[in-house]
Design a protein around this motif. Sequence first.
Motif, PDB file in Angstrom:
ATOM      1  N   ASP A  81      46.298  48.107  36.081  1.00 55.95           N
ATOM      2  CA  ASP A  81      46.766  46.854  35.468  1.00 55.95           C
ATOM      3  C   ASP A  81      45.817  45.677  35.612  1.00 55.95           C
ATOM      4  O   ASP A  81      46.204  44.541  35.404  1.00 55.95           O
ATOM      5  CB  ASP A  81      48.158  46.464  35.997  1.00 55.95           C
ATOM      6  N   ASP A  82      44.568  45.932  35.970  1.00 52.57           N
ATOM      7  CA  ASP A  82      43.538  44.907  35.914  1.00 52.57           C
ATOM      8  C   ASP A  82      42.189  45.583  36.098  1.00 52.57           C
ATOM      9  O   ASP A  82      42.120  46.790  36.326  1.00 52.57           O
ATOM     10  CB  ASP A  82      43.749  43.813  36.964  1.00 52.57           C
ATOM     11  N   VAL A  83      41.133  44.796  35.976  1.00 46.40           N
ATOM     12  CA  VAL A  83      39.775  45.342  35.983  1.00 46.40           C
ATOM     13  C   VAL A  83      39.059  44.990  37.281  1.00 46.40           C
ATOM     14  O   VAL A  83      39.087  43.834  37.719  1.00 46.40           O
ATOM     15  CB  VAL A  83      38.960  44.788  34.793  1.00 46.40           C
ATOM     16  N   ILE A  84      38.445  45.981  37.887  1.00 49.11           N
ATOM     17  CA  ILE A  84      37.535  45.747  39.013  1.00 49.11           C
ATOM     18  C   ILE A  84      36.201  46.377  38.623  1.00 49.11           C
ATOM     19  O   ILE A  84      36.113  47.588  38.423  1.00 49.11           O
ATOM     20  CB  ILE A  84      38.057  46.362  40.320  1.00 49.11           C
ATOM     21  N   LYS A  85      35.192  45.549  38.497  1.00 47.52           N
ATOM     22  CA  LYS A  85      33.902  46.012  37.977  1.00 47.52           C
ATOM     23  C   LYS A  85      32.893  46.248  39.102  1.00 47.52           C
ATOM     24  O   LYS A  85      32.984  45.668  40.177  1.00 47.52           O
ATOM     25  CB  LYS A  85      33.327  44.979  36.998  1.00 47.52           C
ATOM     26  N   ASP A  86      31.925  47.112  38.784  1.00 43.93           N
ATOM     27  CA  ASP A  86      30.732  47.302  39.637  1.00 43.93           C
ATOM     28  C   ASP A  86      31.060  47.725  41.063  1.00 43.93           C
ATOM     29  O   ASP A  86      30.396  47.308  42.012  1.00 43.93           O
ATOM     30  CB  ASP A  86      29.892  46.010  39.654  1.00 43.93           C
ATOM     31  N   GLN A  87      32.090  48.543  41.215  1.00 39.38           N
ATOM     32  CA  GLN A  87      32.442  49.076  42.530  1.00 39.38           C
ATOM     33  C   GLN A  87      32.449  50.599  42.417  1.00 39.38           C
ATOM     34  O   GLN A  87      33.353  51.176  41.794  1.00 39.38           O
ATOM     35  CB  GLN A  87      33.816  48.583  42.976  1.00 39.38           C
TER      36      GLN A  87
END
Length: 353
Positions: A133-139
């Motif tokens: 339900d949301d975006v977490i980038k570059d992990q």
Amino acid sequence: MRKKSNFKLLTVILASLMLILAACGGNKSSDDNKENKSGSGDKISVAYYVNGTLGDKSFFDSAKRGVEKAVKELDMEVKTIEGGTNQADWPAGIESLASSNKYDAILVGTGQTVEIVAELAQKYPDQKFIFFDDVIKDQPNVYSMTYSQSEGSFLAGAFAALVTTSTDLKQANPEKVLGFVGGMDIPIINDFKSGYEQGAKYIDPEVKVVTSYIGNFADAPKGKELTLAQINSQKADIVYQVAGAAGLGILEGANEKGVYSIGVDSNQNGLYPGSVLTSMLKNLDTSTFRALELFKQGKLPFGSHETLGVKEDGVGLAQDDLFNEHVPQAVRDKIAEIQEKLSNGEIKVKSTL
């Protein structure tokens, strides 16, 4: 004496060799022979952290259904932790799971925990996170998925406009007014609102959408109060609730006043049959199960993000027996047509995110 000395020497050498072989056997490749953190060998261990409480008959309960399906069909071990509504407790609660080193993956979601999980993913690089339900980038140790709530809400808005202009539905009044009650005035809730408005205007440009925000996702009495105000003062004859557990008050208020409503996230049609005409499904159950299944297969693309829309069955409207019973055939046919156009890309919905 010499024979006894040689025997002792041979014993020491053999013992040393056994220790060396045991040490070599114990250092299995983490890629080829890694055991699950559950310690049960074949079972994958997952923690589902709820940044709230279960029992909302909506958002968190939907994800829980996906988790329960994974336990039954994928033979996983899942521990569910309810973090409560005090946001100050969430960072420590999630970190305790990561630092325990007990879980192959931690399932957690919502925009309210993005920063918490992003920080913990860096602090615990060996811990896998499945985020919804949301975006977490570059992990590289985080897989995130979002849902095109704007597409799903487009269907809800089109449906609401068809209801308010219907001559076959007894509780539809002459005014073309739709209600929208959100939990909080935050980007993701406003993406629901935008899609809802776009869908309503697609049916009839003259339709008006009135909006209220509760301020949280738990205060059902406040949700009911705002709904009654929309119905009494602004003549809304159908209200779309996007407020988690607080949305139960919205549906109750609409039912008490004899007007229509649209549920959200889970199928809420059965709560007030004939009043709740449909629900905008954000299919956390199917998407959560899909993610866990891919994780078990070693195919979940960590470090990436996916958006699931109508085409991917990430969102849609609840069209069950109650829907068929209470919604006129003409409305059902029009919704089916719009759904097909969304799926094939003929209708494009703008997202505010």
